[in-house]
Design a protein around this motif. Structure first.
Motif, PDB file in Angstrom:
ATOM      1  N   GLU A  12      44.816  30.622  47.268  1.00  0.00           N
ATOM      2  CA  GLU A  12      43.812  31.580  47.785  1.00  0.00           C
ATOM      3  C   GLU A  12      43.973  32.950  47.132  1.00  0.00           C
ATOM      4  O   GLU A  12      42.975  33.577  46.710  1.00  0.00           O
ATOM      5  CB  GLU A  12      43.965  31.684  49.300  1.00  0.00           C
ATOM      6  N   LEU A  13      45.202  33.428  47.025  1.00  0.00           N
ATOM      7  CA  LEU A  13      45.443  34.734  46.389  1.00  0.00           C
ATOM      8  C   LEU A  13      45.031  34.714  44.919  1.00  0.00           C
ATOM      9  O   LEU A  13      44.438  35.673  44.391  1.00  0.00           O
ATOM     10  CB  LEU A  13      46.918  35.115  46.523  1.00  0.00           C
ATOM     11  N   ALA A  14      45.407  33.604  44.229  1.00  0.00           N
ATOM     12  CA  ALA A  14      45.041  33.508  42.818  1.00  0.00           C
ATOM     13  C   ALA A  14      43.521  33.484  42.647  1.00  0.00           C
ATOM     14  O   ALA A  14      42.960  34.114  41.732  1.00  0.00           O
ATOM     15  CB  ALA A  14      45.669  32.258  42.208  1.00  0.00           C
ATOM     16  N   THR A  15      42.829  32.786  43.542  1.00  0.00           N
ATOM     17  CA  THR A  15      41.360  32.725  43.463  1.00  0.00           C
ATOM     18  C   THR A  15      40.732  34.099  43.713  1.00  0.00           C
ATOM     19  O   THR A  15      39.791  34.523  43.008  1.00  0.00           O
ATOM     20  CB  THR A  15      40.837  31.706  44.492  1.00  0.00           C
ATOM     21  N   GLN A  16      41.255  34.806  44.721  1.00  0.00           N
ATOM     22  CA  GLN A  16      40.734  36.152  45.009  1.00  0.00           C
ATOM     23  C   GLN A  16      40.954  37.102  43.840  1.00  0.00           C
ATOM     24  O   GLN A  16      40.067  37.887  43.467  1.00  0.00           O
ATOM     25  CB  GLN A  16      41.410  36.706  46.279  1.00  0.00           C
TER      26      GLN A  16
END
Length: 481
Positions: A77-81
């Motif tokens: 999720e962090l990488a996608t954001q």
């Protein structure tokens, strides 16, 4: 618990042997049954504890897997954001900064690794797995920086990651509560089961030990009482078991057979003692009555005074009467040798050999009797049996061996009295001699049994012939005859 109830019922029921009667266990199995039952229950307890620990370990592993997936989802999720933020900064610029490209590449590696762990651990439907793989593949910077493709992949990926995060969070909360509850229940359950199994094992071991121990001790006491009665002189044979199931049954059968054989030996001994006593009585009666009467008649004849033909007739009658008295004395000696009672075993043997076997037509002999023999504490029955055995063995040598010489030895060897008769005759194997028609060997064996002696026949020290040997254990010093 069922096994414990079964053992209690076995011990205290009206028929305590009903369960084990169809299949009686051997003695060693009866002894090890109680510890074997305890060990079996302990093994079952260990198996239960091992299964419980395995179940707890499985749940712990499941919790660790959910934690790993949760971390991987957060990382994805962090990488996608972050990738979405970088794409918003780039906008529609035709050129991409190298540093932005490197950061996008690093974020993609984190995203790819996180989704790889998620797909490896979580059992997702095939549609979700395909969607995740396709979305991550579309975010690969190596395929080119296409903002529209990236945005479409992020729009497709983020809702899926969000739903997975909510699902994992709910499962973690549920598993955390269950885990805490399971640990408490596990401790209580394990403690209860351990106490029950340990208590059951102790009770089962005690009751099995009591049952088989009491049963074995009762049977041992019966055998001990039977042996004690036999030792005390009550030769009533104990009942023999119909079937031999264990070692105690074999011992009971052996005591029964031993008592039966002892009865036969004692019966033979009593018969021989009675026969010898009757012979002794007859010899005394002949000596005290018949010989006295014949001696009186002889004295009367000797007092007759006559001449001529009458004198010759009286002399013949006197000679016949003397011969009859001599023959009668020989009969008395054969019935019961007086020299045995008066002089002892050694002189009685020596006297018999000198008077009856020192003839020119009989083989010569060598006689050795140790001076210590006459001091031995032998009973009258033992002396008489040894005397009869020696004469029977010598008679066999003269009658059957065809020997040119023989030796008779009577000596003491440590705590044994040894009687040996050795010849240089033909020799024979006593095992090959049939019982019927050979009463001599049978009488020797039976007389030896009555006094507790052992007899044997073997090779002679001469070049040929037979050696007969009798071994009689002597009573302890100080023990009376």
């Amino acid at each position: 618990m069922a096994l414990m109830v079964l053992c209690i019922y076995t011990v205290y029921s009206a028929r305590p042997c009903a369960i084990f009667r169809p299949m009686r266990l051997t003695l060693k199995h009866q002894i090890i049954l109680a510890p074997a039952a305890v060990l079996l229950l302990m093994a079952l307890l260990l198996a239960f504890l091992q299964y419980t620990y395995w179940d707890l370990s499985r749940k712990r592993q499941e919790a660790r897997n959910l934690g790993t997936v949760f971390v991987a989802l957060a990382e994805a999720e962090l990488a996608t954001q972050r990738m979405h933020s970088l794409l918003m900064q780039l906008g529609g610029e035709p050129l991409v900064d190298v540093r932005c490209f490197g950061e996008l590449n690093g974020l993609y590696e984190h995203l790819d690794g996180a989704t790889g762990r998620i797909l490896q651990i979580l059992p997702l439907p095939e549609q979700s797995r395909t969607l995740l793989r396709q979305a991550v593949a579309d975010l690969n910077p190596e395929l080119g920086i296409d903002v529209d493709r990236f945005n479409a992949a992020i729009v497709m990926l983020r809702p899926e990651l969000g739903s997975l995060s909510e699902l994992i969070q709910r499962q973690r909360e549920k598993l955390r509560g269950l885990h805490s509850q399971d640990v408490d229940e596990l401790v209580d359950h394990t403690a209860f089961v351990s106490i029950v199994v340990l208590g059951s094992a102790i009770v089962v071991g005690i009751f099995l030990s009591m049952y088989f121990g009491r049963r074995i001790l009762r049977r041992v006491k019966e055998l001990s009482d039977s042996a004690g009665r036999v030792a005390a002189g009550d030769l009533t044979p104990p009942p023999a078991p119909a079937q031999v199931h264990d070692e105690l049954d074999a011992l009971a059968l052996a005591i029964n057979h031993m008592t039966d054989r002892l009865l036969r030996v004692v019966g033979t001994e009593k018969l021989l003692e009675g026969a010898e006593e009757e012979r002794r009585r007859i010899a005394m009666d002949i000596h005290d009555q018949t010989l006295a009467d014949l001696a009186s008649v002889l004295r009367g004849i000797q007092e007759v005074r006559c001449e001529g033909e009458c004198k010759n007739g009286v002399a013949r009658i006197e000679e016949d009467l003397r011969r009859a008295i001599g023959n009668l004395r020989e009969v008395m000696d054969n019935l019961h040798p007086q020299t045995l009672d008066i002089l002892g075993l050694g002189p009685a043997l020596e006297s018999h050999l000198e008077r009856h076997l020192s003839k020119p037509d009989l083989p010569p002999y060598h006689l050795y009797i140790s001076p210590r023999v006459d001091t031995l504490p032998l009973s009258r029955a033992a002396r008489l049996a040894l005397y009869r055995i020696a004469l029977e063995a010598i008679h066999n040598v003269i009658k059957h061996a065809q020997a040119s010489r023989y030796e008779v030895n009577l000596d003491r060897r440590e705590n044994d009295l040894i009687l040996s008769i050795e010849d240089n005759g033909n020799g024979f194997d006593p095992r090959a001699v049939p019982t019927s028609g050979h009463r001599g060997l049978y009488n020797i064996r039976e007389r030896a049994k009555t006094i507790g002696a052992e007899v044997s026949w073997g090779a002679s020290r001469f070049t040929s012939g037979t050696r007969f040997e009798l071994t009689l254990p002597l009573p302890d010093a100080g023990q009376g005859a």
